[in-house]
Design a protein around this motif. Sequence first.
Motif, short mmCIF file in Angstrom:
data_model
loop_
_atom_site.label_atom_id
_atom_site.label_comp_id
_atom_site.label_asym_id
_atom_site.label_seq_id
_atom_site.Cartn_x
_atom_site.Cartn_y
_atom_site.Cartn_z
N ALA A 1 -8.09 -8.24 -2.25
CA ALA A 1 -6.87 -8.80 -1.46
C ALA A 1 -5.65 -7.95 -1.42
O ALA A 1 -5.07 -7.62 -0.29
N ARG A 2 -5.50 -7.23 -2.52
CA ARG A 2 -4.46 -6.42 -2.54
C ARG A 2 -4.93 -5.07 -2.05
O ARG A 2 -3.83 -4.21 -1.31
N TRP A 3 -6.02 -4.60 -2.19
CA TRP A 3 -6.32 -3.45 -1.32
C TRP A 3 -6.33 -3.47 0.09
O TRP A 3 -5.71 -2.57 0.60
N LYS A 4 -6.75 -4.71 0.53
CA LYS A 4 -6.55 -4.97 1.92
C LYS A 4 -5.24 -4.91 2.46
O LYS A 4 -4.76 -4.41 3.46
N SER A 5 -4.40 -5.68 1.60
CA SER A 5 -2.69 -5.85 2.03
C SER A 5 -2.29 -4.09 2.11
O SER A 5 -1.42 -4.11 2.75
N LYS A 6 -2.60 -3.66 0.92
CA LYS A 6 -2.20 -1.94 1.03
C LYS A 6 -2.65 -1.29 2.38
O LYS A 6 -1.83 -0.39 2.61
N LYS A 7 -3.98 -1.49 2.48
CA LYS A 7 -4.63 -0.85 3.52
C LYS A 7 -3.85 -1.10 4.87
O LYS A 7 -3.38 -0.13 5.83
N LEU A 8 -3.43 -2.55 5.09
CA LEU A 8 -2.70 -2.87 6.27
C LEU A 8 -1.39 -2.25 6.39
O LEU A 8 -0.91 -1.64 7.37
N GLU A 9 -0.70 -2.13 5.22
CA GLU A 9 0.80 -1.31 5.16
C GLU A 9 0.51 -0.22 5.45
O GLU A 9 1.28 0.39 6.30
N GLU A 10 -0.32 0.71 4.97
CA GLU A 10 -0.69 1.86 5.38
C GLU A 10 -0.89 2.14 6.57
O GLU A 10 -0.22 3.07 7.39
N GLU A 11 -1.89 1.42 7.44
CA GLU A 11 -2.14 1.32 8.79
C GLU A 11 -0.79 1.14 9.61
O GLU A 11 -0.57 1.74 10.64
N TYR A 12 0.04 0.07 9.16
CA TYR A 12 1.26 -0.26 9.99
C TYR A 12 2.25 1.02 9.84
O TYR A 12 2.85 1.23 10.94
N ALA A 13 2.25 1.56 8.75
CA ALA A 13 2.99 2.82 8.76
C ALA A 13 2.80 3.82 9.53
O ALA A 13 3.60 4.51 10.21
N LYS A 14 1.23 4.11 9.54
CA LYS A 14 0.85 5.25 10.56
C LYS A 14 1.25 4.84 11.97
O LYS A 14 1.65 5.64 12.64
N GLU B 1 3.54 6.94 14.86
CA GLU B 1 3.07 7.26 16.12
C GLU B 1 3.86 6.84 17.16
O GLU B 1 4.24 7.48 18.12
N HIS B 2 4.31 5.30 16.99
CA HIS B 2 5.25 4.57 18.11
C HIS B 2 6.40 5.50 18.17
O HIS B 2 6.77 5.83 19.23
N ASP B 3 7.21 5.82 16.90
CA ASP B 3 8.33 6.29 16.79
C ASP B 3 8.19 7.91 17.44
O ASP B 3 9.20 8.06 18.33
N THR B 4 7.11 8.38 17.56
CA THR B 4 6.96 9.76 17.88
C THR B 4 6.87 9.83 19.44
O THR B 4 7.54 10.47 20.26
N THR B 5 6.35 8.68 19.86
CA THR B 5 5.91 8.51 21.42
C THR B 5 7.29 8.20 21.82
O THR B 5 7.84 8.63 23.28
#
Length: 212
Positions: free
Chosen positions: A107-120, A124-128
């Motif tokens: 669960a923690r791993w998934k949550s962290k992955k989601l956070e990383e994915e969100y940051a990424k 990208e959104h900000d750059t666009t």
Amino acid sequence: MTTMMKTQTQQVDDQMVLLSQYYPEIYDQLIPQQGEVMKPRRRRKKNKTDAGISGFKKRKLSDEQVSMLEQNFGDEHKLESERKDRIASELGLDPRQVAVWFQNRRARWKSKKLEEEYAKLKTEHDTTILEKCRLETEVLKLKEQLSEAENKINRLVERSDGLSSTSPSSSFSVEAIEPSLFGGFGMNGFEDGFYLQETSYIHGGLDWIGLI
DNA sequence: TCCCTTTCCGAGTTACATCA
DNA sequence: CTGATGTAACTCGGAAAGGG
């Protein structure tokens, strides 16, 4: 996995030491009679006061246990029954504890992955967005230049109108830049792109306007 | 094929430990 | 002492597997 490993007995001893330090009042109740195997912990009840009554409190896993669990989690996130039992045995834990730890860890791993994915995605959104702003600014600038160019042309047309009335044989004929030929110089034609060749405007292209 | 039981898992929650 | 945070352990519901 080897030098850090303690025997199961040592680990149980460590847990007991911790227990005796932090919960001396219940330590005695937990000490198994000689030869008696430690029984699995009872399921916790939701009642807040129950912990106090039953004497079972949440226990933190030792650093060594956590590090071993992390190591196993790094190898494989899933936990087959056999592996669970082996790990539990190695760490002196209940297999149920190992299963719970893996569930929570996933669960923690998934949550962290989601956070990383969100940051990424946010980056990208900000750059666009930044690029969009830049392009919009450029469009505005080009429209401004276009407007200036139109004004210049209009002034030239007006001037040539004046000249033609006195000198009909002028080489810069009105017909040559008759607005109707350009669609009236409005933005309509330009909105969709430059559909006229630059030589259609005036001999020599647009150099004189300063666009190029 | 259906039903029941068992086991596992993810998601969400609770309770406890620790720290600022 | 208190609120915030981390985490072990729990509940619940669903899926899959195995057996009768």
